[in-house]
Each structure stands twice: as structure tokens, then as C-alpha cells.
Design a protein around this motif. Structure first.
Motif, short mmCIF file in Angstrom:
data_model
loop_
_atom_site.label_atom_id
_atom_site.label_comp_id
_atom_site.label_asym_id
_atom_site.label_seq_id
_atom_site.Cartn_x
_atom_site.Cartn_y
_atom_site.Cartn_z
N ASP A 269 0.83 -1.21 0.00
CA ASP A 269 0.00 0.00 0.00
C ASP A 269 0.86 1.26 0.00
N ASP A 270 2.13 1.12 -0.40
CA ASP A 270 3.05 2.26 -0.37
C ASP A 270 3.45 2.71 -1.78
N GLY A 271 2.73 2.24 -2.78
CA GLY A 271 3.07 2.59 -4.16
C GLY A 271 4.02 1.62 -4.82
N GLY A 272 4.54 0.66 -4.06
CA GLY A 272 5.41 -0.36 -4.63
C GLY A 272 4.61 -1.51 -5.21
N ARG A 273 5.31 -2.50 -5.73
CA ARG A 273 4.65 -3.66 -6.30
C ARG A 273 5.53 -4.89 -6.12
N ILE A 274 4.91 -6.05 -6.18
CA ILE A 274 5.62 -7.32 -6.10
C ILE A 274 5.42 -8.07 -7.41
N ASP A 275 6.52 -8.55 -7.99
CA ASP A 275 6.47 -9.28 -9.24
C ASP A 275 7.13 -10.65 -9.06
N LEU A 276 6.51 -11.67 -9.62
CA LEU A 276 7.16 -12.97 -9.70
C LEU A 276 8.21 -12.94 -10.81
N VAL A 277 9.40 -13.52 -10.54
CA VAL A 277 10.48 -13.53 -11.51
C VAL A 277 11.06 -14.94 -11.56
N ASP A 278 12.03 -15.15 -12.44
CA ASP A 278 12.65 -16.47 -12.52
C ASP A 278 14.12 -16.39 -12.10
N GLY A 279 14.80 -17.53 -12.15
CA GLY A 279 16.18 -17.59 -11.70
C GLY A 279 17.11 -16.68 -12.48
N THR A 280 16.85 -16.52 -13.77
CA THR A 280 17.69 -15.62 -14.58
C THR A 280 17.59 -14.19 -14.06
N ASP A 281 16.38 -13.76 -13.71
CA ASP A 281 16.20 -12.43 -13.15
C ASP A 281 16.92 -12.29 -11.81
N VAL A 282 16.83 -13.33 -10.99
CA VAL A 282 17.47 -13.29 -9.67
C VAL A 282 18.98 -13.13 -9.82
N ARG A 283 19.56 -13.83 -10.78
CA ARG A 283 21.01 -13.72 -10.97
C ARG A 283 21.41 -12.33 -11.45
N LYS A 284 20.50 -11.64 -12.12
CA LYS A 284 20.78 -10.27 -12.57
C LYS A 284 20.57 -9.26 -11.45
N LEU A 285 19.50 -9.43 -10.68
CA LEU A 285 19.09 -8.42 -9.71
C LEU A 285 19.65 -8.67 -8.31
N GLY A 286 19.84 -9.94 -7.96
CA GLY A 286 20.20 -10.27 -6.59
C GLY A 286 21.54 -9.74 -6.12
N PRO A 287 22.61 -9.90 -6.90
CA PRO A 287 23.92 -9.45 -6.39
C PRO A 287 23.96 -7.96 -6.06
N GLU A 288 23.35 -7.13 -6.90
CA GLU A 288 23.37 -5.69 -6.62
C GLU A 288 22.57 -5.37 -5.37
N LEU A 289 21.41 -6.01 -5.21
CA LEU A 289 20.58 -5.80 -4.02
C LEU A 289 21.33 -6.25 -2.77
N HIS A 290 21.94 -7.43 -2.84
CA HIS A 290 22.67 -7.93 -1.68
C HIS A 290 23.84 -7.01 -1.34
N GLY A 291 24.50 -6.47 -2.34
CA GLY A 291 25.59 -5.54 -2.09
C GLY A 291 25.11 -4.29 -1.37
N ARG A 292 23.95 -3.79 -1.76
CA ARG A 292 23.38 -2.63 -1.06
C ARG A 292 23.03 -2.97 0.38
N LEU A 293 22.50 -4.16 0.59
CA LEU A 293 22.15 -4.56 1.95
C LEU A 293 23.41 -4.75 2.79
N ALA A 294 24.45 -5.33 2.20
CA ALA A 294 25.68 -5.58 2.95
C ALA A 294 26.38 -4.29 3.36
N ALA A 295 26.07 -3.20 2.70
CA ALA A 295 26.64 -1.91 3.08
C ALA A 295 25.99 -1.35 4.33
N ALA A 296 24.93 -2.02 4.81
CA ALA A 296 24.21 -1.51 5.98
C ALA A 296 24.01 -2.55 7.07
N GLN A 297 23.91 -3.82 6.72
CA GLN A 297 23.54 -4.86 7.69
C GLN A 297 24.77 -5.59 8.22
N HIS A 298 25.15 -5.30 9.45
CA HIS A 298 26.31 -5.97 10.03
C HIS A 298 25.98 -7.43 10.30
#
Length: 414
Positions: free
Chosen positions: A155-184
Motif C-alpha cells: 500500500d506504499d506505491g510499490g509492487r511485487i512481481d514474480l520472476v525467474d532464476g535468470t532475473d534473480v542472478r541479474k538483480l540479486g547481487p546488486e541488491l545484496h551488495g546494497r544490503l551488505a553496506a548496511a547490515q552488520h
């Protein structure tokens, strides 16, 4: 005959894998396919074994890793894994010999810490490790949770999409890198990790079941969350669904993404139970539900263990929420990281230098590792008799310095 502990040769790798399987109570048979798969991802320069008349009877491996400390700095770590001793050769000091060689070389390599996931609690404290993160797993009774079944999407203007493994390999590393910059507490995930997690690279010893993947996109379109889950197919006698969704991975860069993904997986048709996977003890999950009692704790235990190899470098790398000074007497039986150090810390930075001043606290190197990421309280360790307070209030000062607003979290087994 004397058992020899050393780095292994290329020709000994299949026998080393057989000993590894034996130690973990898996069938002691290794196929050529599995040996080739594992060899491709293994640096033999960091693989050790113990050999009795040419037969491998103990295994030990390490690899380079990056660990996020408080404030987002990444520490060079030596990750220890695949540690076994065959049941015929227990209590002969083989692990001690293998560990001593590894820790000495890790220090020489300039790695600031060593990490591992302990299969058994009592083993690693004697080598200077301490439990540095805690993990909690919940089982959510979805019908009791009180979520609105009519609610559709964030309800915040975002959305959830189902994706496949190819998408995860493209999107996941960058997202994890952003998280690792904050989550000890997070450790890095290399390309092979993403390949295994998405089924592109399949291990012969781990049968593959294709999971579901979903991403949360914020209102501006950026990917701020990723969820991977599997579901079973269980129905009751009255034709009522009794299905369980098991979360394999949920990483989120923002609280909005985390809330949205939990609500999504708890609102899928036919799912009546959600298993959360390994989470931090202060995860948002229970209390974002209208009825938090619907989430029952099924696992609560130590997870990532840490061994400091360079105390000044480690203490200077992290950030501190308050200002203060402590003189720490650090005992290290292995002679790798002990000494007396003066820590001068503030939100603007920290210095840690050798000191001849009177100590405020005396503690083992493993207890300092337990405090390092902020998961434990110095006051509590003092009450347990696991550190000595020489100056009144020093433990309280340590708590103010070492404990951040949220607890550390490491979701990954290695």
C-alpha cells in the motif's frame, strides 16, 4: 603410526571428499561428477587433511570472505568450513593441528577475522572463536495471523512481481551488495552462490527443487527486496489446503520492502503455514502481523562464530554510537591477537592502540568476538563470569559502545 596433517595434493581430493562425507554421516561414496563440481570451486591451497597410512581421516578447508561489521565496513575474513574428524581418529588433537596452521596462515595473509558456522557448540571456543550472531526461525500460523485477505499488494506505491532464476542472478547481487553496506553480520555471496541458489549450477549431493522468486519494486521502480520460497502440496481429508511455504531467502534493503514481502508470502492462497528460514532475533516478522502470537519460534540458537586475528584493525573498522574509552586486556592462548589495547571511540571514528595503562576489562579473545558485532552485552558476560571488570561501570561503557540499534544477522550457511 603418526597421523600427518597438511595441505592435500590434487590426487588426494576424492579421498578427502570421502572423509568429508563420512564425518557428516553421509554415504561415503563420491561420484566423479560431484568431485569435479566441487573441485572447480575449491582452492586446494587452503584445503587441509589428516592422513593415516595414506588414508584421509580428517578434513578442513577455508576460503576468503568479506564480513560486514557495524557501520558497513567490510572485513577480510578467512571462512572455515568442511571440518570433520573420522570417528576412528577422534580425540587425537587433529583438529587442533589443522586449526593452528589455518589461523597462523590467515593472520599472515592479513585477514582481520576468521568465521565459521559451528555444527556443535563446545568445539570452537578453545580456538578463540565466540558466537557473534544469533538466528531465529519462526513458523507462522497464517489463519491466526489476522492479515486482511482482501488486501492486494503493497500500500506504499510499490509492487511485487514474480520472476525467474535468470532475473534473480541479474538483480540479486546488486541488491545484496546494497544490503551488505548496511547490515552488520552479512557475509558476501559470490557468483557461484547465486548460481547454486537458482539452480543454474546443481550439486549432485543436493537434489534440486525449483522454487518461486518474487521481487519488491519501490514506487520509483528500484528493486529493494527479493524473496525465494518453496511450497509443498498437502491437503486435508475435508479437501482443505494444508500447504506450507518455506522461505529460502528474503533480503530487503528497506523496511517497506521487508514488510511487503512478508505480507505477500503470508497471504498466498492455500498456504496455511510459513516457515521463515534463518532470521535475526529482532526481525520485523512477528510484530508486523496483527497477531504476533501466530508466529511460533521453532529455532533460536547461535549462528555465525567469529575469531579476531587483528584486534586494533577490527575495532577501528566498525562504528560506535557513543563516545568512550576502554582499556581492554585481551587474552589469547594461541598468541595471535592478545594484548592490552586502548580503544578511543566516538561516532566520528575510533583508534585502538597498544597500551600500558591499567585495564578496565579483562576478557578472552573469544568473548571480545562475541561482543564485537553487538549481539551480546558486556554486563551480561560479566554476570556470567566471562569477563572481569576492573573499573566500576566499564561493562556499561562497553555496552554503550558496542551495541548498535539492531542485532547482527547472518543468513548464510557456508
Amino acid at each position: 603410526m603418526t597421523v600427518e596433517t597438511r595441505l592435500i595434493a590434487e590426487s588426494e581430493y576424492p579421498d578427502w571428499l570421502r572423509a568429508l562425507a563420512t564425518g557428516f554421516l553421509r554415504p561415503p561414496v563420491v561420484t566423479d561428477e560431484e568431485a569435479a563440481e566441487r573441485r572447480a570451486a575449491t582452492d586446494l591451497g587452503r584445503v587441509r587433511g589428516a592422513f593415516d597410512e595414506g588414508r584421509c581421516v580428517a578434513t578442513f578447508r577455508s576460503f576468503g570472505q568479506q564480513l560486514t561489521t557495524v557501520g558497513g565496513a567490510r572485513l577480510a575474513a578467512s571462512a572455515v568450513s568442511n571440518v570433520t574428524v573420522s570417528p576412528t581418529h577422534r580425540r587425537r588433537g587433529l583438529l587442533g593441528s589443522l586449526m593452528d596452521a589455518e589461523l597462523s596462515e590467515a593472520k599472515e595473509r592479513g585477514e582481520t577475522v576468521s568465521t565459521l558456522i559451528a555444527a556443535e557448540y563446545p568445539i570452537y571456543g578453545r580456538y578463540g572463536y565466540g558466537p557473534a550472531t544469533t538466528t531465529t526461525q519462526w513458523s507462522v500460523d497464517v489463519p491466526r495471523a489476522g492479515l486482511d485477505p482482501r488486501r492486494s499488494g503493497p500500500d506504499d506505491g510499490g509492487r511485487i512481481d514474480l520472476v525467474d532464476g535468470t532475473d534473480v542472478r541479474k538483480l540479486g547481487p546488486e541488491l545484496h551488495g546494497r544490503l551488505a553496506a548496511a547490515q552488520h553480520g552479512l557475509v558476501d555471496r559470490d557468483e557461484r552462490w547465486w548460481q547454486v541458489a537458482t539452480g543454474l549450477r546443481r550439486l549432485a549431493s543436493h537434489p534440486w527443487t525449483e522454487p518461486f522468486h518474487a521481487v519488491y519494486r519501490s514506487a520509483d521502480g528500484s528493486v529493494d527486496g527479493l524473496l525465494t520460497y518453496a511450497a509443498d502440496d498437502e491437503w486435508g481429508d475435508a479437501k482443505q489446503p494444508l500447504n506450507t511455504a518455506t522461505v529460502r531467502d528474503l533480503i530487503a534493503r528497506t523496511p517497506a520492502a521487508e514488510r511487503a514481502l512478508w505480507r505477500f508470502v503470508c497471504s498466498i492462497d492455500w498456504i496455511v503455514t510459513v516457515r521463515s528460514g534463518y532470521r535475526a532475533p529482532d526481525d520485523l516478522l512477528p510484530h508486523l502481523l496483527p497477531d504476533p502470537r501466530a508466529a511460533r519460534v521453532v529455532t533460536h540458537a547461535d549462528f555465525l562464530w567469529l575469531r579476531l586475528l587483528d584486534v586494533p584493525a577490527a575495532l577501528e573498522a566498525r562504528t560506535y554510537p557513543t563516545s568512550g574509552t576502554l582499556v581492554l586486556e585481551v587474552a589469547d592462548a594461541a598468541g595471535l591477537a592478545g594484548g592490552r589495547f586502548r580503544l578511543d571511540a566516538s561516532p566520528d571514528g575510533a583508534t585502538c592502540t597498544p597500551s600500558s595503562g591499567s585495564p578496565d576489562l579483562t576478557l578472552e579473545v573469544g568473548e571480545l568476538a562475541t561482543l564485537y558485532l553487538g549481539d551480546e552485552s558486556a554486563t551480561r558476560l560479566s554476570a556470567l563470569g566471562r569477563l572481569d571488570e576492573h573499573r566500576s561501570g566499564a561493562a556499561k561503557t562497553a555496552d554503550g559502545l558496542f551495541r548498535p540499534g539492531r542485532r547482527p544477522w547472518c543468513p548464510d550457511v557456508f
